[in-house]
Write a protein that holds these residues in place. Structure first.
Motif, PDB file in Angstrom:
ATOM      1  N   ASP A  29      32.917  40.478  43.319  1.00 25.17           N
ATOM      2  CA  ASP A  29      31.655  41.152  43.630  1.00 25.17           C
ATOM      3  C   ASP A  29      30.498  40.455  42.933  1.00 25.17           C
ATOM      4  O   ASP A  29      30.605  39.988  41.792  1.00 25.17           O
ATOM      5  CB  ASP A  29      31.703  42.613  43.175  1.00 25.17           C
ATOM      6  CG  ASP A  29      32.717  43.420  43.947  1.00 25.17           C
ATOM      7  OD1 ASP A  29      32.855  43.189  45.164  1.00 25.17           O
ATOM      8  OD2 ASP A  29      33.374  44.293  43.338  1.00 25.17           O
ATOM      9  N   CYS A  66      26.480  44.024  44.929  1.00 30.30           N
ATOM     10  CA  CYS A  66      27.624  44.911  45.147  1.00 30.30           C
ATOM     11  C   CYS A  66      27.888  45.777  43.915  1.00 30.30           C
ATOM     12  O   CYS A  66      28.216  46.953  44.047  1.00 30.30           O
ATOM     13  CB  CYS A  66      28.856  44.073  45.478  1.00 30.30           C
ATOM     14  SG  CYS A  66      30.233  45.011  46.166  1.00 30.30           S
ATOM     15  N   GLU A  67      27.738  45.204  42.748  1.00 30.45           N
ATOM     16  CA  GLU A  67      27.961  45.972  41.527  1.00 30.45           C
ATOM     17  C   GLU A  67      26.954  47.108  41.396  1.00 30.45           C
ATOM     18  O   GLU A  67      27.294  48.202  40.918  1.00 30.45           O
ATOM     19  CB  GLU A  67      27.883  45.049  40.312  1.00 30.45           C
ATOM     20  CG  GLU A  67      29.081  44.106  40.190  1.00 30.45           C
ATOM     21  CD  GLU A  67      29.036  43.293  38.920  1.00 30.45           C
ATOM     22  OE1 GLU A  67      27.992  43.351  38.224  1.00 30.45           O
ATOM     23  OE2 GLU A  67      30.032  42.606  38.623  1.00 30.45           O
ATOM     24  N   ALA A  79      32.945  49.425  44.391  1.00 28.40           N
ATOM     25  CA  ALA A  79      33.096  48.325  43.431  1.00 28.40           C
ATOM     26  C   ALA A  79      33.504  48.814  42.046  1.00 28.40           C
ATOM     27  O   ALA A  79      34.218  48.109  41.316  1.00 28.40           O
ATOM     28  CB  ALA A  79      31.801  47.518  43.348  1.00 28.40           C
TER      29      ALA A  79
END
Length: 222
Positions: free
Chosen positions: A31, A35-36, A90
Motif C-alpha cells: 500500500d 491507501c494507508e 488497509a
C-alpha cells in the motif's frame, strides 16, 4: 549390542506466529500513502477479501468497457474504484483464514491493469515487461526478505508510490497520451529505488547470525 537411532541435530524451524504472518500479509499488499490514509478511516474494522474481489471484477469490467478506446474515461475510473474498495481495509490486521488471498489478487489487479493499458495504447512490449519485471522483483524481494526477518522500511513503500499510486500515474498518463514516457520513467525510477535499497539492506544484513527460514515452512494453519 543395541544401536540407538540417530537423532537430527537441528529441529525444524517453528511456524511463524499468527501476528507475524499478519504483518507479512500487510507488507505484501504494498500500500502507498493514499491507501494507508483510507485504511485509517475504518480503523481496521473492514474485512479485506470481499472488497478486493469486487475490485478485481470491477477493474476487469471497466477495462472491457473501455475496449479499444485509447483514452476512455473508464481507464481512469479503474484505479479510483480499486482504491475505494481496497483502501478502507488497509489497516485490517489480516488474520483471517483466507486473508492470504488478498495480496495475490491485488498483484493481479495492478499487473493486469498496467499490462492491458500498455498494450491498448501501443506501448512497446519490452517497456511493459521492464516495468512489470521491476514490480515483480520488488514484491518477490519483499516476500523473501520478510521470511528472513528483514522487514522493509516504511519509506520504501511510500517512495514506491504504492500499487494505487502507480496505477493513478499510468491512468493520467494514458488519458493525456504519454503512457510510454510514464512507463519508462516509472521503470527507471522504481528500478533504481527498489534495486539500490534492496542491495543495501542485504549488504548490511548479518547473514551469519540471521534467522534463515524455509520458504515452504509458512503453511497457514490459523
Amino acid at each position: 549390542m543395541t544401536i540407538l537411532p540417530t537423532l537430527p541435530t537441528t529441529a525444524p524451524a517453528p511456524a511463524p506466529a499468527p501476528a507475524v504472518r499478519a504483518e507479512r500479509l500487510r507488507a505484501y499488499r504494498d500500500d502507498g500513502p493514499i491507501c494507508e490514509q483510507f485504511g485509517r478511516l475504518t480503523q481496521g474494522r473492514l474485512t479485506p477479501l470481499p472488497g478486493t474481489v469486487v475490485a478485481a471484477i470491477t477493474v476487469a469490467a471497466l477495462l472491457l468497457v473501455a475496449g479499444g478506446e485509447e483514452r476512455a474515461i473508464p481507464v481512469l475510473y479503474a484505479p479510483l474504484v480499486a482504491l475505494l474498495l481496497i483502501g478502507p481495509s488497509a489497516a485490517h490486521p489480516h488474520r483471517g483464514r483466507v486473508d492470504w488471498l488478498v495480496p495475490p489478487i491485488m498483484r493481479g489487479i495492478e499487473y493486469g491493469y498496467l499490462a492491458v493499458l500498455g498494450f491498448a495504447q501501443d506501448v512497446s512490449a519490452p517497456l511493459i515487461y521492464a516495468l512489470l519485471a521491476v514490480l515483480a522483483y520488488h514484491h518477490y524481494d519483499t516476500v523473501y526478505r520478510t521470511r528472513q526477518r528483514l522487514w522493509p522500511s516504511g519509506w520504501v513503500f511510500a517512495a514506491g508510490l504504492g500499487w494505487e499510486g502507480r496505477m493513478f500515474v499510468a491512468a493520467f498518463a494514458g488519458l493525456f497520451g504519454h503512457l510510454s514516457l510514464a512507463y519508462a520513467v516509472l521503470a527507471g525510477y522504481l528500478g533504481v529505488l527498489f534495486g539500490v535499497e534492496s542491495v543495501a539492506t542485504w549488504a548490511r544484513a548479518d547473514r551469519g547470525g540471521g534467522v534463515q527460514v524455509d520458504l515452504d515452512e509458512d503453511e497457514e494453519t490459523s
